[in-house]
Design a protein around this motif. Structure first.
Motif, PDB file in Angstrom:
ATOM      1  N   ASP A  16       7.089   8.762   3.643  1.00 52.03           N
ATOM      2  CA  ASP A  16       7.079   9.055   5.077  1.00 52.03           C
ATOM      3  C   ASP A  16       6.011   8.231   5.788  1.00 52.03           C
ATOM      4  O   ASP A  16       5.118   8.748   6.461  1.00 52.03           O
ATOM      5  CB  ASP A  16       6.831  10.553   5.315  1.00 52.03           C
ATOM      6  N   VAL A  17       6.120   6.910   5.619  1.00 50.38           N
ATOM      7  CA  VAL A  17       5.163   6.000   6.232  1.00 50.38           C
ATOM      8  C   VAL A  17       5.191   6.129   7.750  1.00 50.38           C
ATOM      9  O   VAL A  17       4.152   6.085   8.419  1.00 50.38           O
ATOM     10  CB  VAL A  17       5.437   4.546   5.803  1.00 50.38           C
ATOM     11  N   ALA A  18       6.366   6.294   8.295  1.00 48.34           N
ATOM     12  CA  ALA A  18       6.481   6.414   9.751  1.00 48.34           C
ATOM     13  C   ALA A  18       5.717   7.631  10.258  1.00 48.34           C
ATOM     14  O   ALA A  18       5.104   7.592  11.325  1.00 48.34           O
ATOM     15  CB  ALA A  18       7.947   6.500  10.150  1.00 48.34           C
ATOM     16  N   GLY A  19       5.766   8.714   9.476  1.00 46.94           N
ATOM     17  CA  GLY A  19       5.052   9.918   9.882  1.00 46.94           C
ATOM     18  C   GLY A  19       3.549   9.767   9.844  1.00 46.94           C
ATOM     19  O   GLY A  19       2.826  10.529  10.484  1.00 46.94           O
ATOM     20  N   ALA A  20       3.067   8.788   9.070  1.00 44.20           N
ATOM     21  CA  ALA A  20       1.628   8.562   8.961  1.00 44.20           C
ATOM     22  C   ALA A  20       1.094   7.681  10.076  1.00 44.20           C
ATOM     23  O   ALA A  20      -0.117   7.485  10.182  1.00 44.20           O
ATOM     24  CB  ALA A  20       1.292   7.925   7.604  1.00 44.20           C
ATOM     25  N   GLN A  21       1.966   7.122  10.904  1.00 45.83           N
ATOM     26  CA  GLN A  21       1.515   6.222  11.955  1.00 45.83           C
ATOM     27  C   GLN A  21       0.620   6.934  12.959  1.00 45.83           C
ATOM     28  O   GLN A  21      -0.265   6.321  13.558  1.00 45.83           O
ATOM     29  CB  GLN A  21       2.709   5.583  12.646  1.00 45.83           C
ATOM     30  N   GLY A  22       0.866   8.234  13.132  1.00 51.75           N
ATOM     31  CA  GLY A  22       0.000   8.981  14.033  1.00 51.75           C
ATOM     32  C   GLY A  22      -1.430   9.010  13.541  1.00 51.75           C
ATOM     33  O   GLY A  22      -2.378   8.876  14.324  1.00 51.75           O
ATOM     34  N   GLY A  25      -3.241   5.691  13.941  1.00 52.07           N
ATOM     35  CA  GLY A  25      -3.688   5.450  15.310  1.00 52.07           C
ATOM     36  C   GLY A  25      -4.742   6.424  15.782  1.00 52.07           C
ATOM     37  O   GLY A  25      -5.104   6.416  16.957  1.00 52.07           O
ATOM     38  N   LYS A  26      -5.254   7.260  14.877  1.00 60.17           N
ATOM     39  CA  LYS A  26      -6.285   8.237  15.238  1.00 60.17           C
ATOM     40  C   LYS A  26      -7.488   7.533  15.849  1.00 60.17           C
ATOM     41  O   LYS A  26      -7.964   6.524  15.348  1.00 60.17           O
ATOM     42  CB  LYS A  26      -6.725   9.009  13.998  1.00 60.17           C
ATOM     43  N   ALA A  27      -7.971   8.071  16.969  1.00 61.79           N
ATOM     44  CA  ALA A  27      -9.074   7.430  17.691  1.00 61.79           C
ATOM     45  C   ALA A  27     -10.416   7.833  17.112  1.00 61.79           C
ATOM     46  O   ALA A  27     -10.661   9.011  16.814  1.00 61.79           O
ATOM     47  CB  ALA A  27      -9.006   7.806  19.166  1.00 61.79           C
ATOM     48  N   PHE A  28     -11.294   6.862  16.931  1.00 60.68           N
ATOM     49  CA  PHE A  28     -12.671   7.078  16.492  1.00 60.68           C
ATOM     50  C   PHE A  28     -13.596   6.675  17.636  1.00 60.68           C
ATOM     51  O   PHE A  28     -13.554   5.536  18.097  1.00 60.68           O
ATOM     52  CB  PHE A  28     -12.992   6.236  15.259  1.00 60.68           C
ATOM     53  N   PRO A  29     -14.443   7.583  18.109  1.00 63.23           N
ATOM     54  CA  PRO A  29     -15.380   7.228  19.182  1.00 63.23           C
ATOM     55  C   PRO A  29     -16.256   6.049  18.777  1.00 63.23           C
ATOM     56  O   PRO A  29     -16.749   5.978  17.654  1.00 63.23           O
ATOM     57  CB  PRO A  29     -16.208   8.507  19.367  1.00 63.23           C
ATOM     58  N   VAL A 258      -6.634   2.172  12.448  1.00 62.77           N
ATOM     59  CA  VAL A 258      -6.155   0.889  11.920  1.00 62.77           C
ATOM     60  C   VAL A 258      -5.670   0.051  13.095  1.00 62.77           C
ATOM     61  O   VAL A 258      -4.852   0.512  13.900  1.00 62.77           O
ATOM     62  CB  VAL A 258      -5.010   1.095  10.903  1.00 62.77           C
ATOM     63  N   PRO A 259      -6.187  -1.172  13.251  1.00 57.62           N
ATOM     64  CA  PRO A 259      -7.108  -1.862  12.333  1.00 57.62           C
ATOM     65  C   PRO A 259      -8.566  -1.811  12.750  1.00 57.62           C
ATOM     66  O   PRO A 259      -9.448  -2.197  11.995  1.00 57.62           O
ATOM     67  CB  PRO A 259      -6.607  -3.296  12.388  1.00 57.62           C
ATOM     68  N   ASN A 260      -8.849  -1.330  13.993  1.00 59.77           N
ATOM     69  CA  ASN A 260     -10.194  -1.485  14.550  1.00 59.77           C
ATOM     70  C   ASN A 260     -11.264  -0.757  13.753  1.00 59.77           C
ATOM     71  O   ASN A 260     -12.258  -1.354  13.312  1.00 59.77           O
ATOM     72  CB  ASN A 260     -10.196  -1.008  16.007  1.00 59.77           C
ATOM     73  N   GLN A 261     -11.096   0.581  13.588  1.00 54.28           N
ATOM     74  CA  GLN A 261     -12.113   1.351  12.886  1.00 54.28           C
ATOM     75  C   GLN A 261     -12.199   0.942  11.420  1.00 54.28           C
ATOM     76  O   GLN A 261     -13.270   0.985  10.816  1.00 54.28           O
ATOM     77  CB  GLN A 261     -11.820   2.848  13.002  1.00 54.28           C
ATOM     78  N   THR A 262     -11.076   0.545  10.840  1.00 56.40           N
ATOM     79  CA  THR A 262     -11.091   0.061   9.457  1.00 56.40           C
ATOM     80  C   THR A 262     -11.976  -1.171   9.331  1.00 56.40           C
ATOM     81  O   THR A 262     -12.738  -1.315   8.365  1.00 56.40           O
ATOM     82  CB  THR A 262      -9.662  -0.265   8.990  1.00 56.40           C
TER      83      THR A 262
END
Length: 451
Positions: A16-22, A25-29, A258-262
């Motif tokens: 369920d890769v599509a389900g993990a897209q959320g 995209g999780k925001a990190f301050p 992903v990809p910024n915080q990574t």
């Protein structure tokens, strides 16, 4: 259909890769101080990896063996196998000294980053409702980190480590009623015994690391579930084609995982690795060859714990012997009061604080300057720990700095421990309260005034 699309669909149908897209995209301050937790996480990773390397060569045994290695002064001597194996790691195993130093400094940075992370959370109020559970978990991780450091401290079984371990044993058996039982479980009986090093080794390499790993997993799971706190916004934020209101706590404004915080995390990882490598390359650590193997008939001239346990040692130094008392068959001595009760009260107060400072649910962090009472408590607590740590070095302070005795220094340190924290806390409260009361508000509109 392209080959890459086929590969994607294959994984998506199973994971369920599509389900993990959320989540991706999780925001990190974008707050630099928030990265202290990542530093702690990476230090733990380096501890596990370097510890695995050292574990291939370390022998958790106090049985005497004949030394045959590069250290000339011990050549042909019968010494504890644990001590001999540490000599072998340090002077005979390729990169052994470097990895041992790396492990040492990773442990120190691990504890330091946890401590700084907790201070950041405290002073910005990030522990407040609904994040009290993660504060409790984080406090438990701090305790486990210090426990891991102590159990590892004993493993070389040199003269210094054995003496320090003996202090820990005395604290353990000082617990009324159940002290001897705990001493039997943890140390294998009256220290030192042949079971002491194997049991501490078992705690150091398995029990405590597993507990830390579980604690980190729980900590991260709660964080992901509750989302990060965020610094107050200066104004409305434009995110793509949408505008996020400055007070809207239903949306986190930050960098996507992903990809910024990574990429940011990768930078933090390599900076942590570089820092530990520099420390390991240029700064020496505990010199087991200088202290020599454990000798029950002698005691090193200078014994003191590492900096993160120095405050506990300070309690032991300052408590007077007349505090020892008995109630029927229950005997309570100063070792129990100073080494178990007082540190226990400190950690109990830390755990209880979010439930004392009860506020409404909040997503945003606070400015410490706008929280006079809470910041004053934090300043007083830091002063308390610092003075207790200085008290742990009372012999050095007395003899080498002031040229006097500990009998002269201890009453001054006791008075400072009791008086300075409330003084600093009170001054902090008055300064911040007066600053807040002197603030003025400017209306958002210019109505009511002369143009």
């Amino acid at each position: 259909m392209s080959r890459s699309k086929q590969v994607y669909d294959w994984f998506d149908s199973r994971l369920d890769v599509a389900g993990a897209q959320g989540f991706l995209g999780k925001a990190f301050p974008a707050e630099d101080s928030f990265l202290l937790g990542e530093v702690a996480l990476f230090c733990f990773l380096f501890l596990v990896l370097s510890g695995a390397f050292l574990g291939f060569f370390y022998e958790p045994s106090t049985s005497d063996v004949q030394y045959d290695g590069p250290v000339a002064e011990f050549q042909g001597e019968e010494m504890p196998e644990a001590f001999v194996s540490v000599l072998h790691i340090t002077y005979a195993v390729p990169f052994g000294m470097f990895i041992r130093r790396l492990h040492h400094w990773a442990a120190h940075l691990f504890v330091a980053s946890i401590g700084l992370h907790m201070l950041r959370v405290f002073f910005t109020g990030a522990y407040r409702n609904p994040r009290e559970p993660n504060w409790v978990v984080g406090t438990g991780l701090a305790v486990l980190a210090m426990g891991a450091a102590y159990t590892g401290y004993a493993l070389p079984f040199d003269e210094f480590a054995a003496t320090a371990t003996g202090i820990g044993y005395n604290l353990t058996v000082s617990v009324p009623v159940v002290g001897d039982f705990f001493g039997e479980i943890i140390f294998g009986g009256q220290f030192p015994t042949s079971a002491t090093i194997p049991r501490l080794y078992f705690l150091h390499v398995l029990v405590i690391p597993v507990a830390i790993g579980i604690g980190l997993a729980v900590h991260m799971a709660i964080l992901i579930r509750q989302k990060h706190t965020e610094a107050p916004r200066d104004g409305d934020v434009q995110v793509g084609e949408e505008t996020v209101d400055r007070d809207d706590d239903s949306v986190i404004v930050g960098l996507p995982a992903v990809p910024n915080q990574t990429a940011v995390s990768a930078v933090v990882f390599f900076l942590t690795a570089a820092t530990l490598s520099a420390l390991a390359g240029f700064l020496p650590v505990h010199n087991v060859a200088e202290y020599g193997p454990n000798d029950p008939a002698s005691t090193p001239e200078l014994i003191m714990p590492d900096w993160f346990l120095m405050w506990v040692y300070g309690f032991l130094k300052l408590l007077p012997q007349w505090l020892t008392f008995s109630v029927g068959p229950v005997h309570v001595n100063t070792e129990f009061l100073g080494g178990i009760v007082l540190p226990g009260l400190v950690f109990a107060a830390i755990i209880a604080w979010p439930f004392v400072d009860r506020t409404e649910a909040t997503h945003f962090t606070a400015d410490p300057l706008d929280r006079p009472r809470q910041t004053a408590v934090g300043v007083a607590a830091v002063a308390f720990i610092m003075i207790a740590s200085i008290a742990g070095m009372n012999n050095i302070l007395a003899a080498q700095v002031l040229g006097t005795t500990t009998d002269v220094v201890n009453p001054v340190l006791t008075a400072a421990l009791l008086g300075v924290p409330p003084l600093f806390g009170g001054l902090t409260y008055l300064l911040l309260r007066d600053g807040a009361s002197g603030a003025t508000a400017t209306p958002a509109s210019g109505g009511g005034g002369d143009d």
